[in-house]
Structure formats: C-alpha cells, structure tokens
Design a protein around this motif. Structure first.
Motif, PDB file in Angstrom:
ATOM      1  N   MET A  46       0.819  -1.210   0.000  1.00  0.00           N
ATOM      2  CA  MET A  46       0.000   0.000   0.000  1.00  0.00           C
ATOM      3  C   MET A  46       0.855   1.264   0.000  1.00  0.00           C
ATOM      4  N   THR A  47       2.147   1.172   0.313  1.00  0.00           N
ATOM      5  CA  THR A  47       3.015   2.343   0.335  1.00  0.00           C
ATOM      6  C   THR A  47       3.900   2.451  -0.902  1.00  0.00           C
ATOM      7  N   VAL A  48       3.965   1.412  -1.713  1.00  0.00           N
ATOM      8  CA  VAL A  48       4.775   1.440  -2.930  1.00  0.00           C
ATOM      9  C   VAL A  48       3.995   2.180  -4.014  1.00  0.00           C
ATOM     10  N   PRO A  49       4.591   3.217  -4.606  1.00  0.00           N
ATOM     11  CA  PRO A  49       3.855   3.967  -5.635  1.00  0.00           C
ATOM     12  C   PRO A  49       3.646   3.129  -6.889  1.00  0.00           C
ATOM     13  N   ARG A  50       2.505   3.270  -7.499  1.00  0.00           N
ATOM     14  CA  ARG A  50       2.209   2.568  -8.749  1.00  0.00           C
ATOM     15  C   ARG A  50       2.836   3.366  -9.883  1.00  0.00           C
ATOM     16  N   LEU A  51       3.702   2.732 -10.646  1.00  0.00           N
ATOM     17  CA  LEU A  51       4.389   3.390 -11.752  1.00  0.00           C
ATOM     18  C   LEU A  51       3.697   3.161 -13.089  1.00  0.00           C
ATOM     19  N   ALA A  52       3.037   2.005 -13.221  1.00  0.00           N
ATOM     20  CA  ALA A  52       2.402   1.660 -14.488  1.00  0.00           C
ATOM     21  C   ALA A  52       1.156   0.827 -14.228  1.00  0.00           C
ATOM     22  N   MET A  53       0.261   0.834 -15.233  1.00  0.00           N
ATOM     23  CA  MET A  53      -1.000   0.097 -15.110  1.00  0.00           C
ATOM     24  C   MET A  53      -1.298  -0.656 -16.401  1.00  0.00           C
ATOM     25  N   SER A  54      -2.006  -1.758 -16.249  1.00  0.00           N
ATOM     26  CA  SER A  54      -2.481  -2.533 -17.391  1.00  0.00           C
ATOM     27  C   SER A  54      -3.678  -1.816 -18.022  1.00  0.00           C
ATOM     28  N   LEU A  55      -4.083  -2.272 -19.186  1.00  0.00           N
ATOM     29  CA  LEU A  55      -5.241  -1.701 -19.875  1.00  0.00           C
ATOM     30  C   LEU A  55      -6.473  -1.717 -18.974  1.00  0.00           C
ATOM     31  N   THR A  56      -6.713  -2.834 -18.325  1.00  0.00           N
ATOM     32  CA  THR A  56      -7.887  -2.956 -17.454  1.00  0.00           C
ATOM     33  C   THR A  56      -7.841  -1.933 -16.328  1.00  0.00           C
ATOM     34  N   LYS A  57      -6.665  -1.754 -15.721  1.00  0.00           N
ATOM     35  CA  LYS A  57      -6.559  -0.810 -14.608  1.00  0.00           C
ATOM     36  C   LYS A  57      -6.656   0.636 -15.079  1.00  0.00           C
ATOM     37  N   VAL A  58      -6.141   0.937 -16.260  1.00  0.00           N
ATOM     38  CA  VAL A  58      -6.301   2.287 -16.816  1.00  0.00           C
ATOM     39  C   VAL A  58      -7.783   2.568 -17.038  1.00  0.00           C
ATOM     40  N   ALA A  59      -8.490   1.593 -17.601  1.00  0.00           N
ATOM     41  CA  ALA A  59      -9.927   1.761 -17.841  1.00  0.00           C
ATOM     42  C   ALA A  59     -10.672   1.982 -16.531  1.00  0.00           C
ATOM     43  N   ILE A  60     -10.339   1.211 -15.513  1.00  0.00           N
ATOM     44  CA  ILE A  60     -10.991   1.383 -14.205  1.00  0.00           C
ATOM     45  C   ILE A  60     -10.683   2.762 -13.639  1.00  0.00           C
ATOM     46  N   ALA A  61      -9.418   3.178 -13.731  1.00  0.00           N
ATOM     47  CA  ALA A  61      -9.012   4.474 -13.186  1.00  0.00           C
ATOM     48  C   ALA A  61      -9.727   5.629 -13.889  1.00  0.00           C
ATOM     49  N   LEU A  62      -9.993   5.482 -15.188  1.00  0.00           N
ATOM     50  CA  LEU A  62     -10.668   6.539 -15.949  1.00  0.00           C
ATOM     51  C   LEU A  62     -12.185   6.371 -15.976  1.00  0.00           C
ATOM     52  N   ASP A  63     -12.680   5.280 -15.399  1.00  0.00           N
ATOM     53  CA  ASP A  63     -14.109   4.986 -15.355  1.00  0.00           C
ATOM     54  C   ASP A  63     -14.705   4.847 -16.756  1.00  0.00           C
ATOM     55  N   VAL A  64     -13.958   4.155 -17.626  1.00  0.00           N
ATOM     56  CA  VAL A  64     -14.413   3.870 -18.988  1.00  0.00           C
ATOM     57  C   VAL A  64     -14.093   2.411 -19.300  1.00  0.00           C
ATOM     58  N   SER A  65     -14.480   1.954 -20.460  1.00  0.00           N
ATOM     59  CA  SER A  65     -14.185   0.578 -20.870  1.00  0.00           C
ATOM     60  C   SER A  65     -12.778   0.491 -21.460  1.00  0.00           C
ATOM     61  N   PRO A  66     -12.207  -0.716 -21.488  1.00  0.00           N
ATOM     62  CA  PRO A  66     -10.912  -0.885 -22.168  1.00  0.00           C
ATOM     63  C   PRO A  66     -10.974  -0.462 -23.644  1.00  0.00           C
ATOM     64  N   THR A  67     -12.101  -0.698 -24.291  1.00  0.00           N
ATOM     65  CA  THR A  67     -12.270  -0.273 -25.686  1.00  0.00           C
ATOM     66  C   THR A  67     -12.160   1.242 -25.793  1.00  0.00           C
ATOM     67  N   SER A  68     -12.754   1.956 -24.844  1.00  0.00           N
ATOM     68  CA  SER A  68     -12.671   3.419 -24.856  1.00  0.00           C
ATOM     69  C   SER A  68     -11.242   3.902 -24.656  1.00  0.00           C
ATOM     70  N   VAL A  69     -10.496   3.225 -23.792  1.00  0.00           N
ATOM     71  CA  VAL A  69      -9.090   3.585 -23.590  1.00  0.00           C
ATOM     72  C   VAL A  69      -8.347   3.445 -24.917  1.00  0.00           C
ATOM     73  N   MET A  70      -8.547   2.342 -25.612  1.00  0.00           N
ATOM     74  CA  MET A  70      -7.853   2.134 -26.885  1.00  0.00           C
ATOM     75  C   MET A  70      -8.277   3.169 -27.932  1.00  0.00           C
ATOM     76  N   GLN A  71      -9.545   3.584 -27.904  1.00  0.00           N
ATOM     77  CA  GLN A  71      -9.994   4.641 -28.817  1.00  0.00           C
ATOM     78  C   GLN A  71      -9.290   5.957 -28.490  1.00  0.00           C
ATOM     79  N   MET A  72      -9.135   6.256 -27.202  1.00  0.00           N
ATOM     80  CA  MET A  72      -8.429   7.474 -26.789  1.00  0.00           C
ATOM     81  C   MET A  72      -6.978   7.438 -27.241  1.00  0.00           C
ATOM     82  N   VAL A  73      -6.359   6.263 -27.189  1.00  0.00           N
ATOM     83  CA  VAL A  73      -4.975   6.113 -27.661  1.00  0.00           C
ATOM     84  C   VAL A  73      -4.917   6.381 -29.162  1.00  0.00           C
ATOM     85  N   GLU A  74      -5.823   5.774 -29.920  1.00  0.00           N
ATOM     86  CA  GLU A  74      -5.824   5.951 -31.373  1.00  0.00           C
ATOM     87  C   GLU A  74      -6.120   7.390 -31.765  1.00  0.00           C
ATOM     88  N   GLU A  75      -6.918   8.103 -30.972  1.00  0.00           N
ATOM     89  CA  GLU A  75      -7.236   9.512 -31.256  1.00  0.00           C
ATOM     90  C   GLU A  75      -6.137  10.461 -30.764  1.00  0.00           C
TER      91      GLU A  75
END
Length: 85
Positions: free
Chosen positions: A10-39
């Motif tokens: 709980m004290t180690v900072p998170r440096l990177a996230m998987s697609l699923t965790k990025v989607a959860i963090a942004l409150d969107v679907s993994p498909t939406s994350v990939m669309q944001m990357v492509e855009e």
C-alpha cells in the motif's frame, strides 16, 4: 495476479497500469481507452515482451492537456491532443 493488501504494497507507488486498470481508473471501458490512444488523447502503452503497460505519469500528463468543460477548442478545431514530442 493476486491483489496484495499488505502495508508495504500500500506504500509502494504505482508506476504503471495494465489496460484494465487504466480503464478502471478513468471509469471507462478498455475499448474506450484504446480509442483514446488511437485519437491521440492518451499515450501508447510501453511494451515488455507481450505485456503492455501505461506509465501513470504519462496518463496524468495527457489528462492535464485535455480541455476543461466549457473551454474553447484548439486552433485546429480539435480538443487538446496529447503528444509526447
């Protein structure tokens, strides 16, 4: 991967996230994350072997460039686009 809820984890900072965790963090679907990357609104993931990870710092920097609600669009008519260059 099992979630580690130990005090150390709980004290180690998170440096990177998987697609699923990025989607959860942004409150969107993994498909939406990939669309944001492509855009160009989010950075492309870093790759190690077959694993793709997004750097938290790059996601944060990208989000900081997005327009706020009610803000005018850029000169090219597009909302703020994230670019690593």
């Amino acid at each position: 991967m099992k979630h580690d809820s130990s005090p150390l984890a709980m004290t180690v900072p998170r440096l990177a996230m998987s697609l699923t965790k990025v989607a959860i963090a942004l409150d969107v679907s993994p498909t939406s994350v990939m669309q944001m990357v492509e855009e160009g609104l989010l950075p492309r993931p870093r790759v190690w072997r077959r694993r793709k990870l997004w750097r938290v710092a790059e996601i944060d920097a990208a989000l900081a460039e997005w327009p706020t609600d009610g803000e005018q669009q850029g000169e090219d008519g597009e909302p703020g686009r994230w670019d690593a260059e």
